[in-house]
Scaffold this motif. Structure first.
Motif, PDB file in Angstrom:
ATOM      1  N   LEU A 148       0.825  -1.204   0.000  1.00 43.17           N
ATOM      2  CA  LEU A 148       0.000   0.000   0.000  1.00 43.17           C
ATOM      3  C   LEU A 148       0.861   1.257   0.000  1.00 43.17           C
ATOM      4  O   LEU A 148       0.575   2.226  -0.708  1.00 43.17           O
ATOM      5  CB  LEU A 148      -0.924  -0.017   1.222  1.00 43.17           C
ATOM      6  CG  LEU A 148      -2.045   1.022   1.249  1.00 43.17           C
ATOM      7  CD1 LEU A 148      -3.006   0.793   0.093  1.00 43.17           C
ATOM      8  CD2 LEU A 148      -2.796   0.966   2.576  1.00 43.17           C
ATOM      9  N   ALA A 149       1.942   1.242   0.788  1.00 45.47           N
ATOM     10  CA  ALA A 149       2.829   2.411   0.855  1.00 45.47           C
ATOM     11  C   ALA A 149       3.530   2.646  -0.475  1.00 45.47           C
ATOM     12  O   ALA A 149       3.653   3.795  -0.928  1.00 45.47           O
ATOM     13  CB  ALA A 149       3.853   2.218   1.977  1.00 45.47           C
ATOM     14  N   PHE A 150       3.985   1.569  -1.125  1.00 46.57           N
ATOM     15  CA  PHE A 150       4.707   1.721  -2.391  1.00 46.57           C
ATOM     16  C   PHE A 150       3.827   2.357  -3.458  1.00 46.57           C
ATOM     17  O   PHE A 150       4.241   3.284  -4.164  1.00 46.57           O
ATOM     18  CB  PHE A 150       5.213   0.365  -2.875  1.00 46.57           C
ATOM     19  CG  PHE A 150       5.852   0.410  -4.232  1.00 46.57           C
ATOM     20  CD1 PHE A 150       7.125   0.943  -4.391  1.00 46.57           C
ATOM     21  CD2 PHE A 150       5.184  -0.067  -5.346  1.00 46.57           C
ATOM     22  CE1 PHE A 150       7.710   1.003  -5.650  1.00 46.57           C
ATOM     23  CE2 PHE A 150       5.760  -0.015  -6.597  1.00 46.57           C
ATOM     24  CZ  PHE A 150       7.035   0.514  -6.740  1.00 46.57           C
ATOM     25  N   LEU A 151       2.586   1.876  -3.575  1.00 41.18           N
ATOM     26  CA  LEU A 151       1.708   2.434  -4.593  1.00 41.18           C
ATOM     27  C   LEU A 151       1.208   3.821  -4.203  1.00 41.18           C
ATOM     28  O   LEU A 151       0.889   4.630  -5.066  1.00 41.18           O
ATOM     29  CB  LEU A 151       0.535   1.483  -4.842  1.00 41.18           C
ATOM     30  CG  LEU A 151       0.939   0.189  -5.551  1.00 41.18           C
ATOM     31  CD1 LEU A 151      -0.247  -0.726  -5.717  1.00 41.18           C
ATOM     32  CD2 LEU A 151       1.555   0.479  -6.903  1.00 41.18           C
ATOM     33  N   LEU A 187       3.619  11.375  -2.209  1.00 44.30           N
ATOM     34  CA  LEU A 187       4.864  11.009  -1.546  1.00 44.30           C
ATOM     35  C   LEU A 187       4.751  11.077  -0.039  1.00 44.30           C
ATOM     36  O   LEU A 187       5.234  10.199   0.681  1.00 44.30           O
ATOM     37  CB  LEU A 187       5.986  11.934  -2.037  1.00 44.30           C
ATOM     38  CG  LEU A 187       7.370  11.705  -1.428  1.00 44.30           C
ATOM     39  CD1 LEU A 187       7.917  10.353  -1.855  1.00 44.30           C
ATOM     40  CD2 LEU A 187       8.321  12.817  -1.843  1.00 44.30           C
ATOM     41  N   TYR A 188       4.063  12.096   0.458  1.00 49.98           N
ATOM     42  CA  TYR A 188       4.022  12.337   1.894  1.00 49.98           C
ATOM     43  C   TYR A 188       3.193  11.278   2.614  1.00 49.98           C
ATOM     44  O   TYR A 188       3.598  10.750   3.653  1.00 49.98           O
ATOM     45  CB  TYR A 188       3.462  13.744   2.151  1.00 49.98           C
ATOM     46  CG  TYR A 188       4.020  14.769   1.198  1.00 49.98           C
ATOM     47  CD1 TYR A 188       5.336  15.204   1.300  1.00 49.98           C
ATOM     48  CD2 TYR A 188       3.243  15.276   0.154  1.00 49.98           C
ATOM     49  CE1 TYR A 188       5.858  16.121   0.405  1.00 49.98           C
ATOM     50  CE2 TYR A 188       3.754  16.188  -0.746  1.00 49.98           C
ATOM     51  CZ  TYR A 188       5.069  16.610  -0.611  1.00 49.98           C
ATOM     52  OH  TYR A 188       5.587  17.501  -1.503  1.00 49.98           O
ATOM     53  N   SER A 229       7.999  18.198  -8.438  1.00 51.50           N
ATOM     54  CA  SER A 229       9.421  17.909  -8.623  1.00 51.50           C
ATOM     55  C   SER A 229       9.827  16.612  -7.928  1.00 51.50           C
ATOM     56  O   SER A 229      10.515  15.776  -8.515  1.00 51.50           O
ATOM     57  CB  SER A 229      10.257  19.070  -8.099  1.00 51.50           C
ATOM     58  OG  SER A 229       9.941  19.329  -6.733  1.00 51.50           O
ATOM     59  N   LEU A 230       9.386  16.410  -6.682  1.00 51.24           N
ATOM     60  CA  LEU A 230       9.765  15.194  -5.962  1.00 51.24           C
ATOM     61  C   LEU A 230       9.182  13.957  -6.634  1.00 51.24           C
ATOM     62  O   LEU A 230       9.850  12.933  -6.778  1.00 51.24           O
ATOM     63  CB  LEU A 230       9.303  15.290  -4.505  1.00 51.24           C
ATOM     64  CG  LEU A 230      10.038  16.309  -3.633  1.00 51.24           C
ATOM     65  CD1 LEU A 230       9.421  16.357  -2.247  1.00 51.24           C
ATOM     66  CD2 LEU A 230      11.517  15.955  -3.522  1.00 51.24           C
ATOM     67  N   LYS A 231       7.935  14.066  -7.071  1.00 51.59           N
ATOM     68  CA  LYS A 231       7.314  12.917  -7.728  1.00 51.59           C
ATOM     69  C   LYS A 231       7.965  12.625  -9.079  1.00 51.59           C
ATOM     70  O   LYS A 231       8.113  11.477  -9.466  1.00 51.59           O
ATOM     71  CB  LYS A 231       5.817  13.155  -7.910  1.00 51.59           C
ATOM     72  CG  LYS A 231       5.040  13.154  -6.607  1.00 51.59           C
ATOM     73  CD  LYS A 231       3.588  13.447  -6.831  1.00 51.59           C
ATOM     74  CE  LYS A 231       2.906  12.366  -7.614  1.00 51.59           C
ATOM     75  NZ  LYS A 231       1.469  12.589  -7.800  1.00 51.59           N
ATOM     76  N   SER A 234      -3.882  16.730  -7.985  1.00 48.37           N
ATOM     77  CA  SER A 234      -3.022  17.541  -7.148  1.00 48.37           C
ATOM     78  C   SER A 234      -2.006  16.681  -6.454  1.00 48.37           C
ATOM     79  O   SER A 234      -2.154  15.476  -6.347  1.00 48.37           O
ATOM     80  CB  SER A 234      -3.851  18.307  -6.110  1.00 48.37           C
ATOM     81  OG  SER A 234      -4.467  17.390  -5.235  1.00 48.37           O
ATOM     82  N   THR A 235      -0.939  17.337  -5.950  1.00 48.38           N
ATOM     83  CA  THR A 235       0.115  16.634  -5.247  1.00 48.38           C
ATOM     84  C   THR A 235      -0.186  16.491  -3.777  1.00 48.38           C
ATOM     85  O   THR A 235       0.003  15.458  -3.181  1.00 48.38           O
ATOM     86  CB  THR A 235       1.447  17.379  -5.438  1.00 48.38           C
ATOM     87  OG1 THR A 235       1.703  17.499  -6.829  1.00 48.38           O
ATOM     88  CG2 THR A 235       2.585  16.614  -4.803  1.00 48.38           C
ATOM     89  N   LEU A 236      -0.714  17.575  -3.169  1.00 48.00           N
ATOM     90  CA  LEU A 236      -0.919  17.573  -1.730  1.00 48.00           C
ATOM     91  C   LEU A 236      -2.244  16.957  -1.333  1.00 48.00           C
ATOM     92  O   LEU A 236      -2.434  16.562  -0.206  1.00 48.00           O
ATOM     93  CB  LEU A 236      -0.851  19.016  -1.200  1.00 48.00           C
ATOM     94  CG  LEU A 236       0.499  19.723  -1.414  1.00 48.00           C
ATOM     95  CD1 LEU A 236       0.418  21.141  -0.901  1.00 48.00           C
ATOM     96  CD2 LEU A 236       1.615  18.970  -0.716  1.00 48.00           C
ATOM     97  N   CYS A 237      -3.202  16.913  -2.242  1.00 48.77           N
ATOM     98  CA  CYS A 237      -4.512  16.373  -1.907  1.00 48.77           C
ATOM     99  C   CYS A 237      -4.437  14.862  -1.795  1.00 48.77           C
ATOM    100  O   CYS A 237      -4.053  14.180  -2.729  1.00 48.77           O
ATOM    101  CB  CYS A 237      -5.535  16.766  -2.972  1.00 48.77           C
ATOM    102  SG  CYS A 237      -7.152  16.065  -2.689  1.00 48.77           S
ATOM    103  N   SER A 238      -4.830  14.341  -0.647  1.00 55.05           N
ATOM    104  CA  SER A 238      -4.725  12.912  -0.423  1.00 55.05           C
ATOM    105  C   SER A 238      -5.947  12.159  -0.914  1.00 55.05           C
ATOM    106  O   SER A 238      -6.002  10.947  -0.791  1.00 55.05           O
ATOM    107  CB  SER A 238      -4.531  12.639   1.077  1.00 55.05           C
ATOM    108  OG  SER A 238      -5.639  13.125   1.809  1.00 55.05           O
ATOM    109  N   TYR A 239      -6.949  12.882  -1.403  1.00 53.87           N
ATOM    110  CA  TYR A 239      -8.129  12.211  -1.937  1.00 53.87           C
ATOM    111  C   TYR A 239      -7.773  11.567  -3.261  1.00 53.87           C
ATOM    112  O   TYR A 239      -7.306  12.234  -4.176  1.00 53.87           O
ATOM    113  CB  TYR A 239      -9.260  13.217  -2.116  1.00 53.87           C
ATOM    114  CG  TYR A 239     -10.502  12.606  -2.707  1.00 53.87           C
ATOM    115  CD1 TYR A 239     -11.365  11.874  -1.925  1.00 53.87           C
ATOM    116  CD2 TYR A 239     -10.794  12.769  -4.045  1.00 53.87           C
ATOM    117  CE1 TYR A 239     -12.502  11.313  -2.472  1.00 53.87           C
ATOM    118  CE2 TYR A 239     -11.917  12.216  -4.588  1.00 53.87           C
ATOM    119  CZ  TYR A 239     -12.770  11.490  -3.788  1.00 53.87           C
ATOM    120  OH  TYR A 239     -13.892  10.939  -4.336  1.00 53.87           O
TER     121      TYR A 239
END
Length: 772
Positions: free
Chosen positions: A263-266, A272-273, A332-334, A351-356
Motif C-alpha cells: 500500500l505504501a509503495f503504490l 509522496l508524503y 518535482s519530488l514525484k 493535485s500533489t498535496l490532496c490525499s483524496y
C-alpha cells in the motif's frame, strides 16, 4: 458521535468542526470508561491511574491544541477558543499527576469557558434554524475543495496519535508499564478506524479505506495483547525481570508488514508524503516480529515517530482544507521518482498535496476483502487463542467488505465476501471454543460440509466472472475439504497448513491485482477471462460497459459517437444517453429510445466557450456576456430556438427534436469524463436517464437501452452539485427567470445580470455622446 456523522454532510461540512466533535467524543467516552475501571477496582493505585490516563490524554490534548491553532489561522470564531480551553484543561489534569498541590481550579476555569462557548454555539445554531438555515446553505455552497471531501480522515489520524502515545509511553517515560488499564484507548482507536474505513468508502476514497481497515485490525490486536496482561497489583516490586508481553502471531505481523509495504509503495506513486506515513506502519509491524513484541524498544521508538508524524499530518491536512486554498501543481519530488520508475505509467492525479484519490472506484473495494482473506489464511498456521481471535476479527472485516461491495451492486463478489466472512468468524469461534473445552468432531464435520456445499455453489457461479476469482474460490473449496478430512483424522495437520498458505497466496495475488490495476495504467496484473461466458453475451442481449478510467475506453466511445452511434455515458447529473450533435440520425435515434422514468427532453452539452464561437454572432451581445459571466459554473441556459444558432452545431434538420417547441437547454458540463468525450466529439445531445440509475458490470439492461451502441462505466465520479437552470428566452428585454436553484445561488446569477445590463447601458451612453 453517530448522530454527528449522520448530519455532518448536511449541516457541518467543515473538516475542523467534524474533527473537533470527534475529538471531544473520544475524550468523554474514554474518561467515562476510565471512571468505570476505577469504580470496579480494575485500576486502584495512583500510579495505575497515571499510567492508564496519561498517554491518551497527552495525545488528545495535542489534538485540541492543533485544532485550536488551525482554527485561529482560519478565523473560525469561538471554535479555536473552545479547543484551546479543552486542551488546557486536560494539560492541567496531566500536571496534577506530577504535582497534586496545583489544585483543580485551573481545570474548573477552563471547563467553565467550554460550557459558556457551548451554550453560545447552541443558541446561535437555533437562531440560524429559525432564520431558514441561511448559515448552513452558505456553508454547503462554499465547501468545494477536494481535500475536504473525506472529513473523517483526521479522526483516524487522531486515533493513531492516541494508540501510538500509549505504546511509546514506556519508551519516553510518560508511563511505567503497559497493562490492562490502557486497553480502552486501543479499542476506542480500533472503533474509530472502522468508522473512518466505512466513511472513506462512502467518500470513494478506497486508498484510505484500505489503510484504516488495516489499522483497525492492528489496533484490536494490540488491545487484545494488552488485555491479557496481569494487573499491576499482581506484580510485586521485587520482580526483577522486565515484564514482557505475549507475542502476536508471527504470520500475522509478517503478512501485515507486506500489506502495508504494498500500500505504501503504490501510495508513493500518487502522494509522496502519505506514502511515507503508511510506510512507518510497515516498519512498525516489522519491529513487532522481535522476541518481546510491543515491549521491545524498537516498536516503541517507531510509535514515537508515528506520534510526531501524525501531529504534523493532522495540522497539514486541516490547514489545507481551507476552502480558498490553492494547491500547488509542482511535482518535482514525484517526477524524480517517476524518472527512476519509468516503466510505470502512472495515472494522472489532480493535485500533489490532496490525499483524496480519484483513481479508485467502488470496484476496488474487493482488495480489502482479499487482504483480510490472506491474513486469516496465514493465521491458521499458528493455533493459539490469539490466532483464532484475530481470525474472527479478520472475518468481520471481510463481512463488512461484502456489505460494502453489495452496496456497489457487485452481486457475485459481495456474496463471496459475505460467505468468506461468516466462514472465518464461525471457524475462529469453533477453534477457540475447542481449545477451552471438548467439542464433538462429528458436529464440526457437519458444519464444514454445509460450508462445502455453499462454497461449491459459489465456485460454479464464479466461472462466469473471471479466472482469478474462480481459482480463489476453488482453493478455498480444497481448503475446506482438507479441514473436513483433518477433523475426521484422515489427513495430518500439515496438509491444512499447506492449503491455507496456498489460499493466502492466491488471495494476496487478488489483492495486489486490484491495488495495482486501480493505481497505474501499465503494467496490469491479469484477472483472466471467465472460463464460461454467460449465454446472454452470445445472444447480444447483454452490453459490456467499458471502464471510464481507461483512456482507450473513452476513445472507443468517441469513435462510436463520431460514426453516428448512441452511447450511455456519465455526466454531471448522472448517466445520460448521448449522441454527437453533428450527426442528425443519431440525435433522432436518441429521441426514439422509449424508456420509463426518463427525461424526454434532449439538451445540449458543451465544456468550453470555444465551442460556442461559431455561433457567437447569432447570439445577442447581452446573452453572450451573461453566459460568459457565469462561465465555468454549473449552470443550464434555456435558449430560444430562433436565430439559427442551432445550425452551427449541425442540428438544422433535428432542431425540432431538442428541448421544447420554442427553447432548448444548453448545459456547461464539469464532469471530467464527459469533458474528454466532448473534446473528441464536439457538442453532444443528451437525454438523462432516471435519477439514481446505476450502470454495473454484467448488468442485464432493459430492451430499449440495448439499442445503444456503447456504455461507459464510471463508478469513481460523483456529482457534488446540482445545475442552476436560468431561462434566457427574454434576455433581450433584460429579464431572466431562475427556474431551478442549484449549486450557484440566485443572488450570484442576478449580480451577473446586473453587471451585464449596467455595462450595456454605459456602452449605449458612450455611443450617444460620440454621436453628439
Amino acid at each position: 458521535m453517530l448522530a454527528h456523522i449522520g448530519i455532518q454532510k448536511k449541516f457541518s461540512p467543515d473538516p475542523l468542526i467534524v474533527t473537533l466533535c470527534m475529538t471531544v467524543s473520544a475524550l468523554w467516552g474514554n474518561s467515562g470508561i476510565f471512571h468505570l475501571l476505577v469504580d470496579n477496582n480494575i485500576i486502584s493505585a495512583a500510579a495505575e491511574s497515571r499510567d492508564a490516563l496519561f498517554p491518551g490524554l497527552l495525545a488528545i490534548s495535542s489534538a485540541f491544541l492543533v485544532i485550536g491553532c488551525v482554527g485561529t489561522l482560519h478565523k473560525k470564531g469561538p471554535l479555536p477558543l473552545l479547543a484551546f480551553a479543552l486542551g488546557l484543561a486536560n494539560i492541567h489534569v496531566l500536571a496534577l499527576f506530577n504535582d497534586m498541590n496545583l489544585g483543580s481550579s485551573g481545570i474548573a476555569c477552563n471547563f467553565m469557558i467550554v460550557t459558556v462557548i457551548s451554550v453560545y454555539l447552541v443558541v446561535v445554531r437555533f437562531l440560524n434554524i429559525l432564520k431558514s438555515k441561511t448559515a448552513f446553505l452558505a456553508n454547503r455552497v462554499s465547501s468545494t475543495n477536494n481535500i475536504s471531501m473525506n472529513n473523517l480522515i483526521v479522526t483516524g489520524i487522531i486515533a493513531n496519535m492516541v494508540s501510538s502515545s500509549v505504546l511509546c509511553g514506556k519508551f519516553v517515560g510518560t508511563t511505567s508499564i503497559l497493562f490492562i488499564g490502557q486497553v480502552h484507548w486501543m479499542f476506542t482507536s480500533a472503533m474509530y478506524q472502522i468508522m473512518v474505513f466505512v466513511a472513506s468508502f462512502v467518500a470513494r476514497d478506497i486508498f484510505h479505506a484500505t489503510f484504516f481497515s488495516f489499522l483497525s485490525v492492528l489496533r484490536f490486536a494490540e488491545g487484545y495483547s494488552l488485555l491479557n496482561q496481569p494487573n499491576l497489583s499482581n506484580i510485586t516490586s521485587t520482580s526483577s525481570p522486565l515484564q514482557t508481553l505475549p507475542l502476536l502471531p508471527l504470520p500475522f505481523m509478517v503478512v501485515f508488514t507486506i500489506l502495508f509495504c504494498c500500500l505504501a509503495f503504490l501510495m508513493f506513486l500518487q502522494n509522496l508524503y502519505i506514502g511515507i506515513y503508511i510506510f512507518l506502519f510497515a516498519v512498525y509491524c516489522a519491529t513487532l516480529t522481535l522476541p518481546s513484541g510491543i515491549a521491545h524498544n524498537a516498536p516503541q521508538a517507531v510509535n514515537l515517530v508515528i506520534f510526531i508524524t501524525s501531529i504534523i499530518y493532522m495540522f497539514t491536512r486541516l490547514y489545507l482544507s481551507k476552502p480558498d486554498f490553492k494547491i500547488s501543481q509542482r511535482n518535482s519530488l514525484k517526477e524524480i521518482i517517476f524518472s527512476c520508475l519509468h516503466f510505470l505509467n502512472i495515472k494522472p492525479t489532480k493535485s500533489t498535496l490532496c490525499s483524496y484519490s480519484a483513481t479508485f472506484n467502488f470496484q476496488e473495494v474487493d482488495l480489502i476483502g482479499h487482504a483480510f482473506n490472506s491474513l486469516a489464511a496465514f493465521l491458521i498456521i499458528v493455533e493459539t487463542h490469539a490466532s483464532f481471535i484475530l481470525i474472527m476479527v479478520a472475518g468481520c472485516m471481510v463481512y463488512i467488505t461484502g456489505l460494502l461491495s453489495l452496496s456497489a451492486g457487485k452481486t457475485l463478489e459481495s456474496s463471496a465476501f459475505i460467505f468468506y466472512g461468516i466462514w472465518w468468524i464461525i471457524w475462529g469461534l469453533v477453534k477457540y471454543v475447542a481449545l477451552c473445552m471438548s467439542v464433538k468432531k462429528f458436529q464440526i464435520a457437519v458444519g464444514i460440509i454445509c460450508f462445502l456445499i455453499l462454497n461449491g455453489f459459489l465456485t460454479v457461479c464464479l466461472i462466469t466472472l473471471n479466472r482469478a476469482w474462480f481459482i480463489n474460490s476453488l482453493t478455498l473449496e480444497v481448503l475446506l475439504i482438507s479441514f473436513l478430512l483433518h477433523t475426521l483424522n484422515i489427513l495430518p495437520g500439515e496438509t491444512i497448513i499447506a492449503f491455507s498458505i496456498l489460499f493466502g497466496i492466491v488471495s494476496f495475488y487478488c489483492f495486489l491485482t486490484a491495488l495495482l490495476n486501480g493505481t497505474v495504467q501499465t503494467p496490469h496484473l491479469p484477472w483472466g477471462d471467465p472460463f464460461l461466458k454467460h449465454g446472454l453475451f452470445q445472444q447480444g442481449c447483454m452490453l459490456c460497459p467499458l471502464p471510464a478510467k481507461k483512456v482507450v475506453s473513452i476513445k472507443k466511445i468517441a469513435e462510436i459517437m463520431n460514426a453516428g452511434g448512441v452511447c450511455v455515458i456519465p455526466a454531471d447529473i448522472g448517466y445520460v444517453i448521448a449522441s454527437a450533435c453533428h450527426s442528425p440520425d443519431s440525435v433522432q435515434k436518441v429521441s426514439q429510445i422509449n424508456m420509463e422514468n426518463t427525461d424526454r427532453e434532449i439538451s445540449i452539452y458543451i465544456t468550453s466557450l470555444t465551442q460556442l464561437q461559431p455561433v457567437k454572432y447569432l447570439l445577442s451581445r447581452e446573452l453572450w456576456d451573461f453566459i460568459e459571466g457565469l462561465w465555468q459554473n454549473p449552470v443550464g441556459f434555456v435558449l430560444p430556438k430562433i436565430g439559427g444558432w442551432l445550425n452551427g452545431f449541425g442540428l438544422a434538420n433535428s432542431s425540432s427534436l431538442l428541448g421544447s417547441s420554442k427553447s432548448v437547454i444548453l448545459y456547461i458540463s464539469d464532469c471530467e469524463v464527459t469533458a474528454q468525450i466532448i473534446d473528441l466529439v464536439g457538442p453532444i445531445a443528451v437525454r438523462s436517464l432516471a435519477k439514481g440509475t446505476q450502470i454495473l458490470p454484467g448488468q442485464l439492461f432493459p430492451k430499449p437501452l440495448r439499442k445503444v451502441d456503447g456504455i461507459l462505466l464510471d463508478m469513481a465520479y460523483a456529482s457534488y452539485y446540482e445545475f442552476t437552470v436560468v431561462d434566457c428566452t427574454k434576455m433581450e428585454m433584460g429579464v431572466i427567470d431562475v427556474l431551478k436553484v442549484g449549486s450557484v445561488p440566485k443572488i450570484k446569477v442576478l449580480d451577473v445580470l446586473h453587471t451585464v445590463i449596467t455595462r450595456e447601458e454605459n456602452c449605449i451612453n458612450t455611443l450617444d455622446s460620440v454621436d453628439l
